[in-house]
Design an enzyme around this catalytic site. Structure first.
Site, short mmCIF file in Angstrom:
data_model
loop_
_atom_site.label_atom_id
_atom_site.label_comp_id
_atom_site.label_asym_id
_atom_site.label_seq_id
_atom_site.Cartn_x
_atom_site.Cartn_y
_atom_site.Cartn_z
N TYR A 87 -0.10 8.41 31.39
CA TYR A 87 0.29 7.64 32.61
C TYR A 87 -0.32 6.00 32.44
O TYR A 87 -1.43 5.93 32.36
CB TYR A 87 -0.39 8.23 33.81
CG TYR A 87 0.10 7.85 35.35
CD1 TYR A 87 1.26 7.32 35.38
CD2 TYR A 87 -0.70 7.63 36.44
CE1 TYR A 87 1.97 6.80 36.62
CE2 TYR A 87 -0.21 7.46 37.61
CZ TYR A 87 1.04 6.94 37.61
OH TYR A 87 1.59 6.45 39.17
N ASP B 94 6.55 15.26 42.44
CA ASP B 94 5.18 14.61 42.46
C ASP B 94 4.70 15.12 43.69
O ASP B 94 3.68 14.31 44.14
CB ASP B 94 5.62 13.21 42.36
CG ASP B 94 4.29 12.17 42.41
OD1 ASP B 94 3.35 12.57 41.67
OD2 ASP B 94 4.18 11.27 43.19
O1 LIG Z 1 0.78 11.79 40.97
C1 LIG Z 1 1.06 10.82 40.08
O2 LIG Z 1 1.55 10.91 38.98
C2 LIG Z 1 0.79 9.40 40.55
C3 LIG Z 1 -0.54 8.97 41.01
C4 LIG Z 1 -1.87 9.94 41.50
C5 LIG Z 1 -2.27 10.45 40.15
O3 LIG Z 1 -1.60 10.27 39.09
C6 LIG Z 1 -3.59 11.07 40.24
O4 LIG Z 1 -4.14 11.15 41.16
O5 LIG Z 1 -3.94 11.38 39.16
C7 LIG Z 1 -0.39 7.59 41.54
O6 LIG Z 1 0.17 6.85 41.16
O7 LIG Z 1 -1.39 7.39 42.64
#
Ligand SMILES: O=C(O)/C=C(\CC(=O)C(=O)O)C(=O)O
Length: 303
Positions: A156, A248
């Site tokens: 990510y 999501d």
């Molecule tokens: O849900 C997602 O993918 C994105 C998130 C949260 C996340 O990744 C996490 O808390 O691990 C975001 O951009 O806040």
């Protein structure tokens, strides 16, 4: 923020609409999370947000309401590297959920085996500074080299660090899945700089997959997310064997612009207009990554 202080936030719709689009039987929501319940599974001391409980019962009720069959549950940053809540949800799913773990890179081989037995099939490397304190590339790479056959890495990141991450991603020796396409600026359109850089990454290897997810996060113009549809549909068409889709839910940190999950599902035919594309994105591709031990498609176990 320190967990234990402040109000617990709610970032999901209280009564999502029923989608007009009906997913095919066997469809997988390949990106969702669970939060707690906190009494059983406390949040990490390092969590950057403190959500209300969004446990497996609510997740599976939403799955049924939206017409999906299976879930891939991604360990959310608010639970740190303690995967107990995610493993509990998988255990309660009757074989209809698998997971993506977040771990200390020093994790032992035995602990990885236990995660596999609990239904995990990947580890997630999160590079968003607002979510995690550090993201040690060298240690992540050492871990990636130790993953078993059939496991992959989920990454990510935001588009502005893709160039910096390229040597790291290039060195990962297992398949890679990119969350939310690396968060491109969809207002640039399908041929904008962010999409061009992302396509270059996809073209560099044939084992990099992506999630065509999160119009609510990526399209600042809001629902019906036309910029997202315009930028993402060509990507889905050109990389049909490497695309995944997910809600999501429970939409961490989206409390100021909570999406209606029914409307999110209605984006599917706008980015994947044919039945064949929908089948690949919703069934064949996620099944290959997360249920490689089962025949592709068809009924879920326990049904
Ligand atoms: O849900 C997602 O993918 C994105 C998130 C949260 C996340 O990744 C996490 O808390 O691990 C975001 O951009 O806040």
């Amino acid at each position: 923020m320190t967990v234990g202080q402040g109000e617990r936030i709610k970032s999901w719709h209280h009564a999502p609409s029923r989608p007009r689009y009906t997913p095919p039987p066997g469809a997988v929501d390949a990106h969702c999370h669970v939060f707690g319940p906190m009494a059983a599974f406390p949040f990490s001391a390092k969590a950057k947000y403190l959500p209300q409980d969004a446990g497996p019962e609510a997740l599976f009720a939403l799955r049924d309401h939206l017409g999906f069959t299976r879930n891939v549950i991604v360990q959310a940053s608010c639970h740190g590297t303690d995967n107990a809540a995610t493993l509990d949800a998988i255990r309660r799913s009757d074989g209809r959920a698998r997971g993506v773990a977040v771990v200390d890179p020093a994790i032992s081989r035995e602990e990885l085996v236990a995660l596999h037995e609990g239904g995990m099939r990947a580890v997630r490397f999160n590079f968003l500074k607002r979510l995690v304190d550090d993201a040690p590339k060298d240690r992540f790479l050492d871990l990636a080299k130790r993953l078993a056959d059939g496991w992959h890495v989920v990454i990510y990141f935001e588009a502005d660090i893709l160039a910096e991450l390229r040597p790291f991603i290039d060195a990962i020796p297992v398949p890679v899945v990119i969350d939310h396409m690396g968060r491109p600026d969809v207002r640039q359109g399908p041929d904008g700089a962010d999409m061009v850089a992302f396509r270059r990454l996809l073209d560099s290897r044939d084992d990099i997959w992506f999630k065509a997810t999160c119009p609510d996060r990526l399209d600042p113009h809001g629902s019906p997310w036309d910029d997202f549809a315009g930028a993402v549909a060509p990507l889905v068409a050109d990389y049909e064997d490497r695309v995944l889709w997910g809600t999501d839910w429970p939409h961490p940190n989206m409390q100021d612009a909570i999406p209606d999950d029914g409307h999110l599902v209605d984006m599917i035919p706008r980015i994947a207009p044919t039945a064949m594309l929908q089948r690949k994105m919703l069934i064949d591709n996620p099944m290959r990554l997360y249920w490689a031990d089962e025949a592709v498609g068809g009924e879920a176990p326990g049904k």
